[in-house]
Design a protein around this motif. Sequence first.
Motif, PDB file in Angstrom:
ATOM      1  N   SER A   1       0.831  -1.209   0.000  1.00  0.00           N
ATOM      2  CA  SER A   1       0.000   0.000   0.000  1.00  0.00           C
ATOM      3  C   SER A   1       0.867   1.262   0.000  1.00  0.00           C
ATOM      4  CB  SER A   1      -1.014  -0.020   1.144  1.00  0.00           C
ATOM      5  OG  SER A   1      -2.101   0.830   0.826  1.00  0.00           O
TER       6      SER A   1
ATOM      7  N   ASP B   1       8.603   0.526  -3.002  1.00  0.00           N
ATOM      8  CA  ASP B   1       8.166   0.915  -4.351  1.00  0.00           C
ATOM      9  C   ASP B   1       9.178   1.875  -4.981  1.00  0.00           C
ATOM     10  OD1 ASP B   1       5.296  -0.012  -3.311  1.00  0.00           O
ATOM     11  OD2 ASP B   1       5.200   0.266  -5.478  1.00  0.00           O
TER      12      ASP B   1
ATOM     13  N   ASP C   1       3.039  -7.976 -10.405  1.00  0.00           N
ATOM     14  CA  ASP C   1       2.442  -6.994  -9.489  1.00  0.00           C
ATOM     15  C   ASP C   1       0.907  -7.073  -9.506  1.00  0.00           C
ATOM     16  OD1 ASP C   1       2.638  -5.131  -7.499  1.00  0.00           O
ATOM     17  OD2 ASP C   1       3.432  -3.507  -8.730  1.00  0.00           O
ATOM     18  N   ASP C   2       0.263  -6.290 -10.370  1.00  0.00           N
ATOM     19  CA  ASP C   2      -1.208  -6.248 -10.443  1.00  0.00           C
ATOM     20  C   ASP C   2      -1.605  -6.407 -11.912  1.00  0.00           C
ATOM     21  OD1 ASP C   2      -1.868  -5.256  -7.565  1.00  0.00           O
ATOM     22  OD2 ASP C   2      -0.283  -3.923  -8.262  1.00  0.00           O
TER      23      ASP C   2
HETATM   24  N1  ADE Z   1      -0.720  -2.972  -3.575  1.00  0.00           N
HETATM   25  C1  ADE Z   1      -1.007  -3.461  -4.777  1.00  0.00           C
HETATM   26  N2  ADE Z   1      -0.078  -3.132  -5.658  1.00  0.00           N
HETATM   27  C2  ADE Z   1       0.843  -2.403  -4.996  1.00  0.00           C
HETATM   28  C3  ADE Z   1       2.065  -1.793  -5.353  1.00  0.00           C
HETATM   29  N3  ADE Z   1       2.539  -1.849  -6.595  1.00  0.00           N
HETATM   30  N4  ADE Z   1       2.717  -1.119  -4.403  1.00  0.00           N
HETATM   31  C4  ADE Z   1       2.254  -1.058  -3.152  1.00  0.00           C
HETATM   32  N5  ADE Z   1       1.135  -1.635  -2.768  1.00  0.00           N
HETATM   33  C5  ADE Z   1       0.432  -2.300  -3.672  1.00  0.00           C
END
Ligand code: ADE
Length: 340
Positions: free
Chosen positions: A171, A200, A279-280
């Motif tokens: 987060s 990050d 990641d996502d």
């Molecule tokens: N939660 C989901 N993706 C994230 C990311 N890239 N950095 C930090 N928290 C996350």
Amino acid sequence: MSTTVSPEFTRNLPKAELHVHIEGTLTPSLRFKLAQRNHIDTGYSTIDEMKKMYNYNSLSSFLKVYYAAMNVLQTEQDFYDLAMDYLHRAVKNNVRHVEIFFDPQAHTSRGISFSTVINGLYRATVDARALNIDAQLIMCFLRDFSRDSAQSTLEEALNYKDKIIGVGLDSDEHNNPPMKFYNQFTEASAQGFHLTAHADPDQKDSIEHIQQLLEIICVDRIDHGTNIVEDPDLVELAAKRKIGLTSCPLSNTFLNADMKGTEVIELLNKGVKISIHSDDPAYFGGYIADNYYAIANKYHLTKEQIVTLACNSFETSWISNEQKAIYLREVQDYVQNFNN
Ligand code: ADE
Ligand code: ZN
């Protein structure tokens, strides 16, 4: 100069995925389906209308869209379906072993119980054995929530110790240093959980955060962490301790306008165990093989560099040495038999 690897090579290369947020695998189509099943009004009447709202160019703008989407996840079956949907895609990317992040506080904070989340996700990891993929779960603390909230989340997780392999931190990093959770990381480690945490790219105090993770909290891995190149002593320490860094090229392109390929190459050259992940993937335009290919293509990585990235993913995963040897052998056999 043209790339030396093909999309087919990166797709079929055996790999471990160590940095994927299960909530970040919620595709617009599954979100739409779950909204209908749970009678939730998303505010969008079509999937295309929903997709138009997927605009972000920073961690904080991304997180707003990401958390808002999660309200369709209500029942154990929803979490099961989410994880199964991802695991099928992972198999198509020849992911052989995956350690999946989940964010319990993003669900408990809206009234969904910890048991609903973990039981649904865990059941999917068990059933996915039939797909020939080995899946584990990593529980992340939300760093923009309080220490007390992390502590009670850790206490709940102790009831499910056999279902969770490690603890992570994700987060919004802004003004939320790893040390905020020193006590929770220390207790998690004493309870036998492996440790990882996000650093990050290009955050305020990035290097300070990485230093806390390596020198004080003593994590096994750092998620992203590419700002470490700014401090040669920390790079040397990470290489010596075989710390895994999990870089996510497509996510970096969205959130940092830079894939961070130069940093990945430098860290590979310095012997740091860096590897590539998604990641996502539902939000950043590609799954793990797309991430391998994107960085290979843009930075003209050699086949040897790509193979090293895949080997690093197994070497820094939380499996036994015997399992690592089996997967590394699979990589070597793949490389020998791939004609192209
Ligand atoms: N939660 C989901 N993706 C994230 C990311 N890239 N950095 C930090 N928290 C996350
Ligand atoms: Zn992440």
